[in-house]
Design an enzyme around this catalytic site. Structure first.
Site, PDB file in Angstrom:
ATOM      1  NE  ARG A  55      -3.561   0.090   2.562  1.00  0.00           N
ATOM      2  CZ  ARG A  55      -4.059   0.374   3.771  1.00  0.00           C
ATOM      3  NH1 ARG A  55      -3.917  -0.478   4.775  1.00  0.00           N
ATOM      4  NH2 ARG A  55      -4.666   1.533   3.976  1.00  0.00           N
ATOM      5  CD  GLN A  87     -12.915   7.394   8.895  1.00  0.00           C
ATOM      6  OE1 GLN A  87     -13.263   6.397   9.526  1.00  0.00           O
ATOM      7  NE2 GLN A  87     -13.675   7.896   7.927  1.00  0.00           N
ATOM      8  CG  HIS A 105      -7.819   5.674  11.477  1.00  0.00           C
ATOM      9  ND1 HIS A 105      -8.851   5.304  10.649  1.00  0.00           N
ATOM     10  CD2 HIS A 105      -8.391   5.871  12.688  1.00  0.00           C
ATOM     11  CE1 HIS A 105      -9.986   5.258  11.329  1.00  0.00           C
ATOM     12  NE2 HIS A 105      -9.725   5.615  12.572  1.00  0.00           N
ATOM     13  CB  CYS A 132      13.823   0.262  17.110  1.00  0.00           C
ATOM     14  SG  CYS A 132      13.614   1.874  17.903  1.00  0.00           S
TER      15      CYS A 132
HETATM   16  C1  BV8 Z   1     -10.977   2.264  19.020  1.00  0.00           C
HETATM   17  C2  BV8 Z   1      -5.971   0.801   9.695  1.00  0.00           C
HETATM   18  C3  BV8 Z   1     -11.000   2.523  21.381  1.00  0.00           C
HETATM   19  C4  BV8 Z   1      -5.507   1.915   8.886  1.00  0.00           C
HETATM   20  C5  BV8 Z   1      -8.276   0.826  10.225  1.00  0.00           C
HETATM   21  C6  BV8 Z   1     -14.799  -5.277  17.992  1.00  0.00           C
HETATM   22  C7  BV8 Z   1     -13.446  -5.611  18.012  1.00  0.00           C
HETATM   23  C8  BV8 Z   1     -12.433  -4.642  17.925  1.00  0.00           C
HETATM   24  C9  BV8 Z   1     -12.799  -3.300  17.820  1.00  0.00           C
HETATM   25  C10 BV8 Z   1     -14.142  -2.981  17.779  1.00  0.00           C
HETATM   26  C11 BV8 Z   1     -15.136  -3.946  17.878  1.00  0.00           C
HETATM   27  N1  BV8 Z   1     -16.334  -3.313  17.812  1.00  0.00           N
HETATM   28  C12 BV8 Z   1     -16.140  -1.974  17.670  1.00  0.00           C
HETATM   29  C13 BV8 Z   1     -14.819  -1.758  17.677  1.00  0.00           C
HETATM   30  C14 BV8 Z   1     -14.171  -0.467  17.538  1.00  0.00           C
HETATM   31  C15 BV8 Z   1     -13.521  -0.433  16.152  1.00  0.00           C
HETATM   32  C16 BV8 Z   1     -14.619  -0.399  15.126  1.00  0.00           C
HETATM   33  O1  BV8 Z   1     -15.253   0.624  14.926  1.00  0.00           O
HETATM   34  N2  BV8 Z   1     -14.873  -1.545  14.450  1.00  0.00           N
HETATM   35  C17 BV8 Z   1     -15.980  -1.596  13.503  1.00  0.00           C
HETATM   36  C18 BV8 Z   1     -15.486  -2.054  12.134  1.00  0.00           C
HETATM   37  C19 BV8 Z   1     -17.040  -2.545  14.072  1.00  0.00           C
HETATM   38  N3  BV8 Z   1     -12.716   0.760  16.123  1.00  0.00           N
HETATM   39  C20 BV8 Z   1     -11.447   0.711  16.590  1.00  0.00           C
HETATM   40  O2  BV8 Z   1     -10.901  -0.284  16.990  1.00  0.00           O
HETATM   41  C21 BV8 Z   1     -10.746   2.063  16.630  1.00  0.00           C
HETATM   42  N4  BV8 Z   1     -10.189   2.241  17.942  1.00  0.00           N
HETATM   43  O3  BV8 Z   1     -12.193   2.167  18.982  1.00  0.00           O
HETATM   44  O4  BV8 Z   1     -10.233   2.404  20.184  1.00  0.00           O
HETATM   45  C22 BV8 Z   1     -11.146   3.967  21.680  1.00  0.00           C
HETATM   46  C23 BV8 Z   1     -12.226   4.673  21.153  1.00  0.00           C
HETATM   47  C24 BV8 Z   1     -12.361   6.009  21.467  1.00  0.00           C
HETATM   48  C25 BV8 Z   1     -11.444   6.615  22.317  1.00  0.00           C
HETATM   49  C26 BV8 Z   1     -10.364   5.900  22.820  1.00  0.00           C
HETATM   50  C27 BV8 Z   1     -10.210   4.566  22.491  1.00  0.00           C
HETATM   51  C28 BV8 Z   1      -9.606   2.104  15.601  1.00  0.00           C
HETATM   52  C29 BV8 Z   1     -10.203   2.188  14.213  1.00  0.00           C
HETATM   53  C30 BV8 Z   1      -9.087   2.306  13.162  1.00  0.00           C
HETATM   54  C31 BV8 Z   1      -8.861   0.979  12.561  1.00  0.00           C
HETATM   55  N5  BV8 Z   1      -7.937   1.117  11.441  1.00  0.00           N
HETATM   56  N6  BV8 Z   1      -7.356   0.581   9.310  1.00  0.00           N
HETATM   57  C32 BV8 Z   1      -5.308   1.395   7.490  1.00  0.00           C
HETATM   58  O5  BV8 Z   1      -4.780   0.274   7.348  1.00  0.00           O
HETATM   59  O6  BV8 Z   1      -5.672   2.135   6.566  1.00  0.00           O
HETATM   60  S1  BV8 Z   1      -9.894   0.659   9.721  1.00  0.00           S
HETATM   61  C33 BV8 Z   1     -10.175   1.292   8.185  1.00  0.00           C
HETATM   62  O7  BV8 Z   1     -11.544   1.753   8.216  1.00  0.00           O
HETATM   63  C34 BV8 Z   1      -9.381   2.496   7.765  1.00  0.00           C
HETATM   64  O8  BV8 Z   1      -8.743   3.161   8.831  1.00  0.00           O
HETATM   65  C35 BV8 Z   1     -10.454   3.393   7.192  1.00  0.00           C
HETATM   66  O9  BV8 Z   1     -10.019   4.672   7.177  1.00  0.00           O
HETATM   67  C36 BV8 Z   1     -11.550   3.150   8.138  1.00  0.00           C
HETATM   68  C37 BV8 Z   1     -12.900   3.654   7.718  1.00  0.00           C
HETATM   69  O10 BV8 Z   1     -13.196   3.130   6.407  1.00  0.00           O
HETATM   70  P1  BV8 Z   1     -13.643   4.185   5.273  1.00  0.00           P
HETATM   71  O11 BV8 Z   1     -12.573   5.194   5.133  1.00  0.00           O
HETATM   72  O12 BV8 Z   1     -15.004   4.685   5.572  1.00  0.00           O
HETATM   73  O13 BV8 Z   1     -13.630   3.282   3.972  1.00  0.00           O
HETATM   74  P2  BV8 Z   1     -14.764   2.275   3.470  1.00  0.00           P
HETATM   75  O14 BV8 Z   1     -14.164   1.443   2.403  1.00  0.00           O
HETATM   76  O15 BV8 Z   1     -15.440   1.627   4.633  1.00  0.00           O
HETATM   77  O16 BV8 Z   1     -15.872   3.232   2.796  1.00  0.00           O
HETATM   78  C38 BV8 Z   1     -15.547   3.988   1.653  1.00  0.00           C
HETATM   79  C39 BV8 Z   1     -16.771   4.820   1.310  1.00  0.00           C
HETATM   80  O17 BV8 Z   1     -16.446   5.666   0.196  1.00  0.00           O
HETATM   81  C40 BV8 Z   1     -17.971   3.997   0.887  1.00  0.00           C
HETATM   82  O18 BV8 Z   1     -19.126   4.494   1.528  1.00  0.00           O
HETATM   83  C41 BV8 Z   1     -18.071   4.219  -0.632  1.00  0.00           C
HETATM   84  O19 BV8 Z   1     -19.423   4.236  -1.076  1.00  0.00           O
HETATM   85  C42 BV8 Z   1     -17.456   5.579  -0.777  1.00  0.00           C
HETATM   86  N7  BV8 Z   1     -16.813   5.802  -2.081  1.00  0.00           N
HETATM   87  C43 BV8 Z   1     -16.145   4.900  -2.844  1.00  0.00           C
HETATM   88  N8  BV8 Z   1     -15.679   5.519  -3.954  1.00  0.00           N
HETATM   89  C44 BV8 Z   1     -16.052   6.817  -3.875  1.00  0.00           C
HETATM   90  C45 BV8 Z   1     -16.757   7.002  -2.677  1.00  0.00           C
HETATM   91  N9  BV8 Z   1     -17.271   8.191  -2.319  1.00  0.00           N
HETATM   92  C46 BV8 Z   1     -17.064   9.227  -3.156  1.00  0.00           C
HETATM   93  N10 BV8 Z   1     -16.382   9.132  -4.319  1.00  0.00           N
HETATM   94  C47 BV8 Z   1     -15.871   7.943  -4.710  1.00  0.00           C
HETATM   95  N11 BV8 Z   1     -15.206   7.872  -5.875  1.00  0.00           N
END
Ligand code: BV8
Length: 232
Positions: A55, A87, A105, A132
C-alpha cells in the site's frame, strides 16, 4: 463559519487507492483481523508488513484528485477555520496542499517501534528484522492505528467538532468508530451536517443534507458553491 471535514477511503478511490468495504475493497480481499490488529501483527509480522509495504508503494505514485485539490483551495480561501480529519493513511491531502490536517488513523509516512515507542520516517519497505533506530530491537511496525488501538488527537478533534458550524463527511462508509460518531457530536454542537458520498453511509440518517456521486465531481462543485456564497 468554522468547518470540520472528515474524509475516508472514498476520497482517494479516484486516485487509484483501494477502499475497504466496497466491492473488491481491502477488507473484501483480506481479513482485517490478520492485517490491521496488534494480534495479527504479533502472529505474523511479515504478512502485515508486506500488506503495508504494497500500500505504501501504491501511495508513493498516487496523485491527489480534484476532491483533494478542492479541499486545499477551500482551506486557503475560506475566512473561517477549516480542519480536515482524515481516516486515510495516504498523503494525498498533503500533496494537494491541505495544511490543517489530522491523520486520526496514522499514516504510511510513519514508522513506530512496537518495543520502545520510538517514531521515525518510514522506509519504503519494512521488514520484521529491521532494528529500531533508538533501541535496536527488531520491532518495526507502521505508525498506523489498528483495530483496538486509540485513534490520534481525539481531544483536538472533539474540540473542533464542539466549535464547528458545519461538519462534512466525504467518502466514508461511517462504519468505524469513533469517526462514525463525529456527526452526532457535531449535531449536538448545533452544526449543520452534510454527507458527500457515492452512496448513503451507515450514518446517513444523521445528516441534514446529502449528495451522492463521485468525490472528484461533488467536492469541487460544493467548494465552488460555498466560496460563491451559496449555503452549505
Ligand atoms: C478504538 C488501519 C477505542 C488503517 C483501520 C470489535 C473488536 C475490535 C474493535 C471494535 C469492535 N467493535 C467496535 C470496535 C471499535 C472499532 C470499530 O469501529 N470496528 C468496527 C469495524 C465494528 N474501532 C477501533 O478499533 C478504533 N479504535 O475504537 O479504540 C477507543 C475509542 C475512542 C477513544 C479511545 C479509544 C480504531 C479504528 C481504526 C482501525 N484502522 N485501518 C489502514 O490500514 O488504513 S480501519 C479502516 O476503516 C481504515 O482506517 C479506514 O479509514 C476506516 C474507515 O473506512 P472508510 O474510510 O469509511 O472506507 P470504506 O471502504 O469503509 O468506505 C468507503 C466509502 O467511500 C464507501 O461508503 C463508498 O461508497 C465511498 N466511495 C467509494 N468511492 C467513492 C466514494 N465516495 C465518493 N467518491 C468515490 N469515488
Amino acid at each position: 463559519m468554522d468547518i470540520v471535514i472528515l474524509t475516508g477511503a472514498g476520497i482517494s478511490a479516484e486516485s487509484g487507492l483501494s477502499t475497504f468495504r466496497d466491492t473488491g475493497g481491502l477488507w473484501a480481499r483480506h481479513d482485517w483481523r490478520d492485517l490491521a490488529t496488534p494480534a495479527g501483527f504479533a502472529r505474523d509480522p511479515a504478512a502485515v508488513l508486506a500488506f503495508y509495504n504494497a500500500r505504501r508503494q501504491a501511495v508513493r505514485t498516487a496523485r491527489p484528485n480534484a476532491a483533494h485539490v478542492a479541499l486545499a483551495r477551500l482551506e486557503a480561501a475560506w475566512p473561517g477555520r477549516v480542519l480536515v480529519v482524515t481516516q486515510n493513511v495516504d498523503d494525498l491531502h498533503e500533496k494537494a496542499g491541505t495544511r490543517n490536517l489530522i491523520h486520526m488513523h496514522g499514516a504510511h509516512a510513519g514508522a513506530l517501534c512496537a518495543a520502545c515507542g520510538h517514531r521515525w520516517p518510514a522506509p519504503l519497505v519494512m521488514a520484521p528484522a529491521d532494528p529500531c533506530p533508538a533501541c535496536a530491537r527488531p520491532a518495526t511496525r507502521p505508525d498506523i492505528v489498528w483495530f483496538g488501538e486509540t485513534p490520534r488527537q481525539l481531544p483536538a478533534i472533539h474540540a473542533a467538532l464542539a466549535a464547528c458550524d458545519l461538519f462534512v463527511a466525504i467518502g466514508t462508509s461511517g462504519r468505524v468508530q469513533p469517526a462514525a460518531g463525529f456527526v452526532r457530536r457535531a449535531r449536538t454542537a448545533g452544526a449543520r451536517t452534510l454527507e458527500l458520498n457515492l452512496e448513503p453511509s451507515a450514518q446517513a440518517a444523521l445528516f441534514d443534507a446529502a449528495l451522492q456521486g463521485p468525490a472528484s465531481r461533488l467536492v469541487p462543485a460544493w467548494v465552488e458553491g460555498l466560496l460563491g456564497g451559496r449555503a452549505p
